[in-house]
Design an enzyme around this catalytic site. Structure first.
Site, PDB file in Angstrom:
ATOM      1  CG  ASP A  19      -1.996   0.857   1.050  1.00 12.33           C
ATOM      2  OD1 ASP A  19      -2.144   1.583   0.191  1.00 12.33           O
ATOM      3  OD2 ASP A  19      -2.854   0.889   2.113  1.00 12.33           O
ATOM      4  N   GLY A  22       0.234   5.334  -4.508  1.00 16.21           N
ATOM      5  CA  GLY A  22      -0.473   6.579  -4.747  1.00 16.21           C
ATOM      6  C   GLY A  22       0.350   7.789  -4.143  1.00 16.21           C
ATOM      7  NE  ARG A  23      -1.286   6.667   0.972  1.00 15.00           N
ATOM      8  CZ  ARG A  23      -1.583   5.570   1.910  1.00 15.00           C
ATOM      9  NH1 ARG A  23      -1.137   5.779   3.429  1.00 15.00           N
ATOM     10  NH2 ARG A  23      -1.612   4.423   1.691  1.00 15.00           N
ATOM     11  NE  ARG A  32      -4.059   6.428  -7.873  1.00 13.28           N
ATOM     12  CZ  ARG A  32      -4.007   6.371  -6.417  1.00 13.28           C
ATOM     13  NH1 ARG A  32      -3.821   7.488  -5.890  1.00 13.28           N
ATOM     14  NH2 ARG A  32      -3.975   5.132  -6.150  1.00 13.28           N
ATOM     15  CD  GLU A  66     -12.825  -5.345  -2.779  1.00 14.24           C
ATOM     16  OE1 GLU A  66     -11.902  -5.676  -2.859  1.00 14.24           O
ATOM     17  OE2 GLU A  66     -13.935  -6.087  -2.579  1.00 14.24           O
ATOM     18  CG  ASN A  67      -7.105  -2.364  -6.642  1.00 14.69           C
ATOM     19  OD1 ASN A  67      -6.222  -2.800  -6.395  1.00 14.69           O
ATOM     20  ND2 ASN A  67      -7.755  -1.144  -5.550  1.00 14.69           N
ATOM     21  NE  ARG A  70      -7.187   1.871  -6.280  1.00 13.53           N
ATOM     22  CZ  ARG A  70      -5.962   1.984  -5.757  1.00 13.53           C
ATOM     23  NH1 ARG A  70      -5.058   2.415  -6.583  1.00 13.53           N
ATOM     24  NH2 ARG A  70      -6.121   1.709  -4.472  1.00 13.53           N
ATOM     25  NE  ARG A 193      -8.493   0.168   4.874  1.00 14.21           N
ATOM     26  CZ  ARG A 193      -7.773   1.405   5.044  1.00 14.21           C
ATOM     27  NH1 ARG A 193      -7.851   1.990   6.158  1.00 14.21           N
ATOM     28  NH2 ARG A 193      -7.335   1.658   4.083  1.00 14.21           N
ATOM     29  CB  SER A 195      -8.098  -3.998   2.129  1.00 15.73           C
ATOM     30  OG  SER A 195      -7.953  -2.945   2.795  1.00 15.73           O
TER      31      SER A 195
HETATM   32  C1  FPP Z   1      -1.679   0.174  -3.366  1.00  9.72           C
HETATM   33  O1  FPP Z   1      -1.227   1.562  -3.517  1.00  9.72           O
HETATM   34  C2  FPP Z   1      -1.369  -0.552  -4.364  1.00  9.72           C
HETATM   35  C3  FPP Z   1      -2.004  -1.063  -5.287  1.00  9.72           C
HETATM   36  C4  FPP Z   1      -3.387  -0.689  -5.770  1.00  9.72           C
HETATM   37  C5  FPP Z   1      -1.453  -2.219  -6.235  1.00  9.72           C
HETATM   38  C6  FPP Z   1       0.087  -2.616  -5.989  1.00  9.72           C
HETATM   39  C7  FPP Z   1       0.778  -2.866  -7.286  1.00  9.72           C
HETATM   40  C8  FPP Z   1       1.893  -2.817  -7.567  1.00  9.72           C
HETATM   41  C9  FPP Z   1       3.121  -2.797  -6.547  1.00  9.72           C
HETATM   42  C10 FPP Z   1       2.547  -2.573  -8.911  1.00  9.72           C
HETATM   43  C11 FPP Z   1       1.565  -3.451  -9.933  1.00  9.72           C
HETATM   44  C12 FPP Z   1       2.331  -4.843  -9.569  1.00  9.72           C
HETATM   45  C13 FPP Z   1       1.802  -5.826 -10.609  1.00  9.72           C
HETATM   46  C14 FPP Z   1       2.434  -7.138 -10.744  1.00  9.72           C
HETATM   47  C15 FPP Z   1       0.460  -5.652 -11.347  1.00  9.72           C
HETATM   48  P1  FPP Z   1      -2.495   2.709  -3.771  1.00  9.72           P
HETATM   49  O2  FPP Z   1      -2.597   3.036  -5.201  1.00  9.72           O
HETATM   50  O3  FPP Z   1      -3.845   2.328  -3.141  1.00  9.72           O
HETATM   51  O4  FPP Z   1      -1.556   3.774  -2.824  1.00  9.72           O
HETATM   52  P2  FPP Z   1      -2.422   5.064  -1.951  1.00  9.72           P
HETATM   53  O5  FPP Z   1      -3.321   4.397  -0.894  1.00  9.72           O
HETATM   54  O6  FPP Z   1      -1.235   5.670  -1.592  1.00  9.72           O
HETATM   55  O7  FPP Z   1      -3.373   5.716  -2.948  1.00  9.72           O
END
Ligand code: FPP
Length: 238
Positions: A19, A22-23, A32, A66-67, A70, A193, A195
């Protein structure tokens, strides 16, 4: 504190909720997608480090059910990164004796990705150094729902008696039926969490929450999580 490693250590299943991509990107004024791209580098570092620790299974939450909700562009970019990963890392994974597995609802993935997954799993099926499982289009509640459906179908066919359904029956119908349950679940970025990740399998897992954003993750963070895990006494409710 370094982790003392000995060949007699019990091999662990470590599962990570990656996780904070994005941040990480936002803090640098980047889109992102650049955070997800840097996340792949962190994945590579973490897998490499895992091979030096007593870890037999590394399971990474890469894209949740859930992704799919997005923005279309972000989903498109994540699928692009997945294609890239499957195409360009497969040879390296195989050379390093890594077995690759994918868990999740494959019916929602593009056909070319689904085909690449089948091929990658077949190519690496005999590898024994570590099993890397990517949870993709994965949701624990959906996984349990699917398991219930197949169990009910067996009951309806007369192949299974209601009284014979046990917790083992449920486990045997999950995507993870041939894997041990996770011993340790790590979540990065300070969130605390689950999730919808491995909700059945993590019933007795230890949890370690680390403040680092996933793209900054690496060997020292994994090692610190394992040191913390060692310090805990696991009693499985007994
Ligand atoms: C969470 O960060 C991460 C994800 C939704 C995906 C994780 C993906 C990778 C590490 C790269 C892709 C890898 C493959 C093999 C497809 P977030 O976007 O929720 O971050 P945030 O909470 O800071 O917004």
């Amino acid at each position: 504190m370094p982790l003392q490693v000995s060949p007699s250590d019990k091999k662990l299943h470590v599962a990570i909720i990656m996780d904070g991509n994005g941040r990480w990107a936002r803090a640098r004024g980047l889109p992102r997608t650049m955070g997800h791209k840097a996340g792949i580098e962190a994945l590579r570092r973490t897998l490499e480090a895992a091979r030096d620790f007593p870890i037999s299974h590394l399971t990474l939450y890469s894209f949740s059910s859930e992704n799919w909700g997005r923005p279309v562009e972000e989903v498109h970019d994540l699928m692009g990164l997945l294609r890239y990963y499957l195409k360009h890392e497969l040879a390296t994974l195989h050379k390093n004796n890594v077995r690759l597995r994918i868990i999740g609802d494959r019916t929602r993935l593009d056909a070319d990705i689904a085909d690449m997954i089948v091929a990658a799993e077949a190519k690496t099926a005999g590898n024994t150094a570590i099993t890397l499982t990517l949870a993709l289009s994965y949701g624990g509640q959906q996984e349990i729902t699917d398991a219930v459906r197949s169990i009910v179908a067996k009951v309806a066919n007369g192949d299974l008696a209601v009284d014979a359904i046990s917790t083992e029956t449920i486990g045997a119908h999950l995507y993870t039926h041939d894997m041990p349950n996770p011993d340790l679940v790590i979540r990065t970025s300070g969130e605390q969490r689950l999730s919808n990740f491995l909700i059945w399998q993590a019933a007795y897992a230890e949890f370690v929450f680390q403040d680092v954003l996933w793209p900054d993750y690496g060997r020292e963070h994994l090692e610190a999580a394992l040191v913390e895990f060692r310090a805990r006494e696991r009693r499985f409710g007994k």
